[in-house]
Scaffold this motif. Structure first.
Motif, PDB file in Angstrom:
ATOM      1  N   GLU A  60       0.654  -1.248   0.146  1.00  0.00           N
ATOM      2  CA  GLU A  60      -0.080  -0.131  -0.185  1.00  0.00           C
ATOM      3  C   GLU A  60       0.857   1.184   0.080  1.00  0.00           C
ATOM      4  O   GLU A  60       0.455   2.347  -0.559  1.00  0.00           O
ATOM      5  CB  GLU A  60      -0.848   0.128   1.254  1.00  0.00           C
ATOM      6  CG  GLU A  60      -2.126  -1.129   1.212  1.00  0.00           C
ATOM      7  CD  GLU A  60      -2.643  -1.126   2.349  1.00  0.00           C
ATOM      8  OE1 GLU A  60      -2.465  -0.501   3.419  1.00  0.00           O
ATOM      9  OE2 GLU A  60      -3.670  -2.022   2.553  1.00  0.00           O
ATOM     10  N   ASN A  64       0.923   4.262  -2.723  1.00  0.00           N
ATOM     11  CA  ASN A  64       0.612   5.452  -2.561  1.00  0.00           C
ATOM     12  C   ASN A  64       1.768   6.538  -2.861  1.00  0.00           C
ATOM     13  O   ASN A  64       1.666   7.444  -3.274  1.00  0.00           O
ATOM     14  CB  ASN A  64       0.163   5.843  -0.983  1.00  0.00           C
ATOM     15  CG  ASN A  64      -1.093   5.103  -0.760  1.00  0.00           C
ATOM     16  OD1 ASN A  64      -2.105   5.150  -1.596  1.00  0.00           O
ATOM     17  ND2 ASN A  64      -1.325   4.689   0.396  1.00  0.00           N
ATOM     18  N   LYS A  65       2.985   6.107  -2.509  1.00  0.00           N
ATOM     19  CA  LYS A  65       4.160   6.820  -2.933  1.00  0.00           C
ATOM     20  C   LYS A  65       4.101   7.203  -4.344  1.00  0.00           C
ATOM     21  O   LYS A  65       4.356   8.103  -5.049  1.00  0.00           O
ATOM     22  CB  LYS A  65       5.540   6.251  -2.653  1.00  0.00           C
ATOM     23  CG  LYS A  65       5.675   6.217  -1.116  1.00  0.00           C
ATOM     24  CD  LYS A  65       7.188   5.553  -0.602  1.00  0.00           C
ATOM     25  CE  LYS A  65       7.334   5.646   0.698  1.00  0.00           C
ATOM     26  NZ  LYS A  65       8.550   4.993   1.205  1.00  0.00           N
ATOM     27  N   GLU A  67       1.646   7.277  -6.471  1.00  0.00           N
ATOM     28  CA  GLU A  67       0.259   8.223  -6.596  1.00  0.00           C
ATOM     29  C   GLU A  67       0.686   9.578  -6.385  1.00  0.00           C
ATOM     30  O   GLU A  67       0.527  10.482  -6.999  1.00  0.00           O
ATOM     31  CB  GLU A  67      -1.037   7.627  -6.116  1.00  0.00           C
ATOM     32  CG  GLU A  67      -1.902   8.411  -6.536  1.00  0.00           C
ATOM     33  CD  GLU A  67      -3.401   8.101  -5.693  1.00  0.00           C
ATOM     34  OE1 GLU A  67      -4.367   8.600  -5.888  1.00  0.00           O
ATOM     35  OE2 GLU A  67      -3.253   6.755  -5.157  1.00  0.00           O
ATOM     36  N   ALA A  68       1.571   9.601  -5.271  1.00  0.00           N
ATOM     37  CA  ALA A  68       1.908  10.853  -4.762  1.00  0.00           C
ATOM     38  C   ALA A  68       3.095  11.494  -5.760  1.00  0.00           C
ATOM     39  O   ALA A  68       2.904  12.788  -6.020  1.00  0.00           O
ATOM     40  CB  ALA A  68       2.609  10.835  -3.480  1.00  0.00           C
ATOM     41  N   LEU A 152      -2.804  12.075   0.735  1.00  0.00           N
ATOM     42  CA  LEU A 152      -1.929  10.958   0.480  1.00  0.00           C
ATOM     43  C   LEU A 152      -0.400  11.288   1.606  1.00  0.00           C
ATOM     44  O   LEU A 152      -0.157   9.928   1.949  1.00  0.00           O
ATOM     45  CB  LEU A 152      -1.071  11.013  -1.076  1.00  0.00           C
ATOM     46  CG  LEU A 152      -2.160  10.286  -1.909  1.00  0.00           C
ATOM     47  CD1 LEU A 152      -1.473  10.636  -3.376  1.00  0.00           C
ATOM     48  CD2 LEU A 152      -2.364   8.903  -1.729  1.00  0.00           C
ATOM     49  N   THR A 155      -1.761   9.717   4.920  1.00  0.00           N
ATOM     50  CA  THR A 155      -1.917   8.289   4.554  1.00  0.00           C
ATOM     51  C   THR A 155      -0.645   7.697   4.744  1.00  0.00           C
ATOM     52  O   THR A 155      -0.109   6.700   5.421  1.00  0.00           O
ATOM     53  CB  THR A 155      -2.344   7.923   3.247  1.00  0.00           C
ATOM     54  OG1 THR A 155      -3.857   8.581   3.071  1.00  0.00           O
ATOM     55  CG2 THR A 155      -2.770   6.478   3.081  1.00  0.00           C
ATOM     56  N   LEU A 156       0.174   8.231   4.150  1.00  0.00           N
ATOM     57  CA  LEU A 156       1.740   7.654   4.101  1.00  0.00           C
ATOM     58  C   LEU A 156       2.401   7.823   5.599  1.00  0.00           C
ATOM     59  O   LEU A 156       3.017   6.878   6.138  1.00  0.00           O
ATOM     60  CB  LEU A 156       2.473   8.543   3.298  1.00  0.00           C
ATOM     61  CG  LEU A 156       2.494   8.109   1.718  1.00  0.00           C
ATOM     62  CD1 LEU A 156       3.255   9.114   0.996  1.00  0.00           C
ATOM     63  CD2 LEU A 156       2.809   6.766   1.365  1.00  0.00           C
ATOM     64  N   GLU A 159       0.514   5.252   7.510  1.00  0.00           N
ATOM     65  CA  GLU A 159       1.045   3.647   7.312  1.00  0.00           C
ATOM     66  C   GLU A 159       2.550   3.461   7.953  1.00  0.00           C
ATOM     67  O   GLU A 159       2.633   2.485   8.068  1.00  0.00           O
ATOM     68  CB  GLU A 159       0.981   3.550   5.937  1.00  0.00           C
ATOM     69  CG  GLU A 159      -0.501   3.251   5.451  1.00  0.00           C
ATOM     70  CD  GLU A 159      -0.577   3.276   3.982  1.00  0.00           C
ATOM     71  OE1 GLU A 159       0.352   3.699   3.060  1.00  0.00           O
ATOM     72  OE2 GLU A 159      -1.470   2.883   3.439  1.00  0.00           O
TER      73      GLU A 159
END
Length: 321
Positions: A60, A64-65, A67-68, A152, A155-156, A159
């Motif tokens: 995940e 996300n990285k 997408e960022a 994001l 979220t990072l 996580e």
């Protein structure tokens, strides 16, 4: 009489000592090999769940990285465009301010000039409005992308904190396992399984296509040690082995058993073919089916990749890559 009393007293003391000493001797009893094996298997199962959770979180975080980074790449040019548009409008406004008065005066002095003035000012106003609409569109998109990037980033951060917690849990389980391995060393002479030859699983079956490539890769991994979070080539965890096997065949799988479940097509047991994946209860373990009711998997910490019966535990289902 006194001798009899002394004898009875001695026997009573001896009996009491035996009662007092008995629990202590039971407490000091070493676990049997079977008990040690159960303890190790229980802790290994718990560790594997933690490892698979850690793998899922890493997948995940990677997504996300990416997408960022994609959002960041879009925000930069968009911001430059917005700034250029602002500069253009600034030039237009300055030009209108500087030349508007002179044009008005010229229009009043020259015959027919008053008719040209509204047209000129109207054209200028139209261009300014058009530029402003462009700026508004750019800044709206920019705000939307920055908002998404901010979400994001949160979220990072969350996580990353969860990953630290998982690492701490993993270290705790590994500490427990190290004590159990020490007891197994005393019982069996080794803490981990002895290395085996690469061809100990026998000759791979004749399977065509990409599935055949995956099966042959798995056969080549037999005998290599379990390694948490590892996808080869020196060691593997369960989802790391299935990932690596299918990666050799040109197919991409996530490094997590539950995610591989979602990435594959459900099939029945009767439809199983070599190369399919076998998932186990709780989706905490996955193996590669190689035919004849056999799988190849990375069992658990301290053990080696092996070929064995697919009925090692309760099966959750089957997946085709």
């Amino acid at each position: 009489m006194s001798s009899l009393l002394m004898l009875l007293r001695s026997l009573a003391v001896a009996g009491l000592s035996a009662v007092l000493l008995a629990p202590a001797s039971v407490a000091r009893a070493e676990p049997t090999p079977a008990e040690l094996t159960k303890q190790i298997e229980k802790s290994s199962t718990e560790l594997e769940r933690i490892v698979e959770s850690y793998n899922k979180l890493n997948e995940e975080i990677k997504a996300n990285k990416a997408e960022a980074a994609a959002l960041e790449a879009r925000i930069g040019p968009l911001q430059e465009q917005a700034e250029r548009s602002r500069a253009d409008v600034g030039v237009l406004a300055a030009t209108a301010y500087k030349t508007g008065g002179m044009r008005t005066a010229a229009a009043l002095l020259e015959p027919g000039g008053t008719a040209a003035l509204p047209e000129r000012l109207g054209t200028l106003d139209q261009l300014t409005r058009q530029r402003q609409r462009t700026i508004t569109g750019f800044t709206a998109d920019q705000r939307r992308l920055i908002d998404q990037k901010s979400k994001l980033d949160l979220t990072l951060a969350r996580e990353a904190a969860q990953a630290k917690q998982l690492v701490a849990g993993k270290k705790r389980i590994e500490s427990d396992l190290s004590r159990l391995y020490e007891m197994r060393r005393k019982a069996y002479g080794r803490a981990t399984e002895a290395p085996t030859k690469a061809n100990s699983a026998g000759k791979p079956p004749a399977v065509s296509g990409k599935a055949g490539v995956a099966v042959r890769y798995a056969y080549g991994a037999v005998g290599k040690p379990y390694g948490w979070g590892s996808e080869g080539p020196g060691s593997y965890d369960c989802s790391g082995l299935t990932l690596a096997s299918w990666r050799a065949a040109g197919k991409s799988l996530p490094h997590n058993a539950a995610a591989q479940w979602n990435a594959t097509t459900r099939i029945s047991r009767s439809a199983l073919q070599p190369g399919d994946l076998v998932f186990y209860s709780g989706l905490g373990h996955v193996a590669l089916y190689v035919g004849g009711g056999q799988i190849i998997d990375a069992p658990s910490a301290g053990r080696n990749v092996s070929k064995r019966s697919m009925n090692i535990m309760t099966i959750a289902g089957y997946g085709r890559v």
